[in-house]
Design an enzyme around this catalytic site. Structure first.
Site, PDB file in Angstrom:
ATOM      1  N   GLU A  72      -6.525   3.979  -5.838  1.00 11.85           N
ATOM      2  CA  GLU A  72      -7.698   4.130  -5.202  1.00 11.85           C
ATOM      3  C   GLU A  72      -8.117   5.500  -5.311  1.00 11.85           C
ATOM      4  OE1 GLU A  72      -9.918   4.318  -0.701  1.00 11.85           O
ATOM      5  OE2 GLU A  72      -7.893   5.257  -0.919  1.00 11.85           O
TER       6      GLU A  72
ATOM      7  N   ASP B 140      -2.971   4.613  -2.263  1.00  6.69           N
ATOM      8  CA  ASP B 140      -4.279   5.320  -1.407  1.00  6.69           C
ATOM      9  C   ASP B 140      -4.792   6.685  -1.908  1.00  6.69           C
ATOM     10  OD1 ASP B 140      -5.605   4.665   1.073  1.00  6.69           O
ATOM     11  OD2 ASP B 140      -4.563   6.725   1.655  1.00  6.69           O
TER      12      ASP B 140
ATOM     13  N   HIS C 163     -11.402  -2.770   3.264  1.00  3.41           N
ATOM     14  CA  HIS C 163     -11.438  -2.704   4.681  1.00  3.41           C
ATOM     15  C   HIS C 163     -11.829  -1.249   4.870  1.00  3.41           C
ATOM     16  CE1 HIS C 163      -8.418  -0.137   2.735  1.00  3.41           C
ATOM     17  NE2 HIS C 163      -8.245   0.495   3.766  1.00  3.41           N
ATOM     18  N   ASP C 164     -12.533  -0.512   4.089  1.00  2.00           N
ATOM     19  CA  ASP C 164     -13.394   0.515   4.234  1.00  2.00           C
ATOM     20  C   ASP C 164     -14.739   0.718   4.105  1.00  2.00           C
ATOM     21  OD1 ASP C 164     -10.997   2.196   4.533  1.00  2.00           O
ATOM     22  OD2 ASP C 164     -10.873   2.555   2.365  1.00  2.00           O
TER      23      ASP C 164
ATOM     24  N   ASP D  60       0.906  -1.124   0.038  1.00  2.00           N
ATOM     25  CA  ASP D  60      -0.148   0.114   0.031  1.00  2.00           C
ATOM     26  C   ASP D  60       0.867   1.423   0.035  1.00  2.00           C
ATOM     27  OD1 ASP D  60      -2.412   1.643   0.390  1.00  2.00           O
ATOM     28  OD2 ASP D  60      -3.334  -0.074   1.475  1.00  2.00           O
TER      29      ASP D  60
HETATM   30  C1  GLC Z   1      -8.087   5.348   2.094  1.00  2.14           C
HETATM   31  C2  GLC Z   1      -8.011   4.094   2.773  1.00  2.14           C
HETATM   32  C3  GLC Z   1      -8.805   4.338   4.183  1.00  2.14           C
HETATM   33  C4  GLC Z   1      -7.957   5.567   4.924  1.00  2.14           C
HETATM   34  C5  GLC Z   1      -7.667   6.806   4.139  1.00  2.14           C
HETATM   35  C6  GLC Z   1      -6.620   7.743   4.279  1.00  2.14           C
HETATM   36  O1  GLC Z   1      -9.290   5.551   1.847  1.00  2.14           O
HETATM   37  O2  GLC Z   1      -8.277   3.081   2.066  1.00  2.14           O
HETATM   38  O3  GLC Z   1      -8.422   3.354   4.893  1.00  2.14           O
HETATM   39  O4  GLC Z   1      -8.522   6.060   6.069  1.00  2.14           O
HETATM   40  O5  GLC Z   1      -7.384   6.495   2.593  1.00  2.14           O
HETATM   41  O6  GLC Z   1      -5.335   7.191   4.263  1.00  2.14           O
END
Ligand code: GLC
Length: 563
Positions: free
Chosen positions: A262, A208, A335-336, A106
């Site tokens: 992402e 991320d 995980h979100d 990540d």
């Molecule tokens: C992304 C991650 C999440 C995190 C956010 C800030 O959305 O997947 O878990 O809280 O970024 O890093």
């Protein structure tokens, strides 16, 4: 749209792969401290091999004060104490590679932790080397905040630093200050760190919130409300493609790796630019449109029922949008997000059938499937009754803002957290029916879902009818049949309220997927051109023998090869 043939498709490993996401805190604890760790993952390598996945995406394992469970990094080139050491990490990489599995790390570079030495230097020494590493602003002329943007984790995006006498920007928590990507030195420091990991042998990066790194000049307020959504000023910002092309030229192009960005709020049009091969940015992105179908006008906590025709419409838009250029990633949870079987399936009577149905969708649409730990067991949402059992900063901040400070009804807010909160995905993986589901011998950092006695890996490994075995079968099927990766996609019955059906075609081969998203049987009317062909069942979640040609049982999924 031309019909693909095996000869003219551009075959790529990352298109054919199935990726499995590990959230290390909740995967497996090897030392009894209640927190998952790297040696815990090492203990489960044969499990991953058995499932048949090709790539692991490991959520952050870097040094972190864990304000946001590792997404707040204080040292990019070291391992979090609770997770182990660099030599544990090296052993993990070796163990994966020995089993033919790749490792994607990540990459969290929109922000660091406020405990990162760069930030500490930046706040203490504005004129020094790191002075311009973050987004610093003076108060507005009226003494107020520099703008009115709202943080993803509630409250304003600005925090005042006494040391520096200025505000810093944080799109996420105040312990996650945003890096200043306008500063070339920041970008090159990130590239150097990426090479550090690539030279250690990692096979790719999940990036991320990477489409948030370029902010509109001047950071304008959105209207005059005291607090408002500012995303139009940083989603797919003005220099984002330039930054990614630079990253590609400096780093990505020099290695044979997998990349996925992402991208909250990304549109299909932008996604084409991010993923078109000749533009040399990224291979795939995660889009969020289907994750918003059950959000009302008030956003993610304003929960409304989702409808199948809308889910089909969104997925269709992306399937078609990236059919010729670019590539889709396919996911229904991570995980979100809440557990997919609780959100899009049925976590009661039809849990097993609906988990398999959703798996069928993910593995037979066009794109690269991402499986989130526990999904292959049909793990469900958890309903903790008390707020103090929840650990996620997003949920806790929201509760605090609305209930503690805003006077909202705690019952309503708890219900929203139970349905939509990220901790639903973060309860420990259920390995067996022993205490704490076999996750730890200590006290788990977050409660185990009480349904672990019936839903667990040990039980499913020995049961050929289990969700686990169905995943295994689907993954093997993708490896064997290029049509699942490369075949053209065509949607049938877009408006049907319970049936989700589509074909995939490669050369003169056509496959048909039909899914019944309902607790009631549904009739599938075979379209004339398909109905006349002989259909052989390739995979189904009710077994083959007693299938009715036209009637699909509750949450029944079938994939046919048409001859
Ligand atoms: C992304 C991650 C999440 C995190 C956010 C800030 O959305 O997947 O878990 O809280 O970024 O890093």
């Amino acid at each position: 749209m031309g019909t693909g043939t095996e000869a003219n498709v551009n075959r790529e490993f990352w298109k054919e792969a199935v990726v499995y996401q590990i959230y290390p805190r909740s995967f497996m604890d090897s030392d009894g401290d209640g927190v998952g760790d790297l040696r815990g993952i090492i203990l489960k390598l044969d499990y991953l091999k058995e499932l048949g996945v090709d790539v692991i995406w490991l959520s952050p394992v870097y040094k972190s004060p864990n304000d946001d469970n590792g997404y707040d990094i204080s040292d990019y080139e070291d391992i979090m104490d609770e997770f182990g050491t660099m030599s544990d990490w090296e052993e993990l990489l070796k163990g994966l590679h020995e089993r033919g599995i790749k490792l994607m790390m990540d990459l969290v570079v929109n922000h660091t932790s406020d405990e990162h030495p760069w930030f500490i230097e930046s706040k203490n020494n504005p004129d020094g080397e790191y002075g311009d590493y973050y987004v610093w602003r003076d108060a507005a002329p009226d003494g107020g905040l520099p703008n009115n943007w709202e943080s993803f984790f509630s409250g304003p995006v600005w925090e005042y630093s006494e040391e520096r006498g200025q505000y810093y920007l944080h799109l996420f928590s105040k312990k996650q200050p945003d890096l200043n990507w306008e500063n070339e030195k920041v970008r090159h420091a990130v590239y150097k760190m990426m090479k550090f990991w690539l030279d250690k042998g990692v096979d790719g990066f999940r990036m991320d919130v990477i489409n948030l790194i370029s902010k509109v000049d001047g950071l304008p307020s959105n209207g005059t409300a005291p607090i408002a959504d500012g995303s139009m000023y940083y989603v797919d910002g003005p220099r984002i493609h330039e930054f990614l092309q630079e990253m590609n030229a400096e780093v990505l192009s020099k290695y044979d790796i997998i990349t996925v960005g992402e991208m909250p709020g990304v549109t299909v049009e932008e996604a084409k630019k991010y993923t078109a091969e000749e533009r040399k940015e990224l291979q795939m992105i995660f889009q969020f449109e289907h994750m918003r179908l059950d959000g009302g006008p008030g956003g993610k906590w304003d929960i409304v029922p989702w409808k199948l025709p809308q889910l089909k419409a969104v997925m269709h838009k992306w399937q078609i949008g990236l059919a010729e250029k670019g590539w889709n990633s396919l996911y229904l949870n991570n995980h979100d997000q809440p557990r997919m079987v609780s959100r899009f399936g049925n976590d009661g009577e039809y849990r097993v059938q609906s988990a398999k149905l959703l798996a069928t969708l993910l593995h037979t649409l066009k794109g690269t499937p991402y499986v989130y730990q526990g999904e292959e067991l049909g793990m469900t949402n958890v309903k903790f009754p008390m707020i103090d059992e929840y650990k996620d900063i997003e949920s806790l901040n929201m509760y605090n803002e609305r209930v503690t400070h805003g006077g909202a009804d705690p019952g309503t807010v708890m219900a929203a957290i139970q349905t939509r909160g990220r901790d639903n995905a973060r309860t420990p993986v259920q390995w067996d029916d022993s205490e704490h589901a076999g996750f730890t011998t200590g006290k788990p950092w977050i409660g185990v879902n009480p349904n672990y006695k019936t839903i667990n890996a040990a039980r499913q490994l020995g049961d050929p009818e289990s969700v686990f075995h169905y995943y295994k079968e689907l993954i093997a099927l993708r490896k064997k049949h290029p049509i699942l990766t490369y075949g053209d996609y065509e949607l049938l019955l877009p408006d049907h309220e319970t049936i989700y059906a589509y074909t995939r075609t490669l050369g003169d081969e056509t496959w048909l997927t039909v899914l019944n998203f309902s607790t009631e049987p549904s009739v599938f009317e075979w379209p004339g051109n398909l109905g006349s062909r002989e259909a052989t069942l390739v995979i189904g979640n009710y077994g083959e023998s007693d299938a009715d040609r036209n009637e699909w049982r509750p949450y029944e999924a079938r994939v046919y090869k048409l001859n």
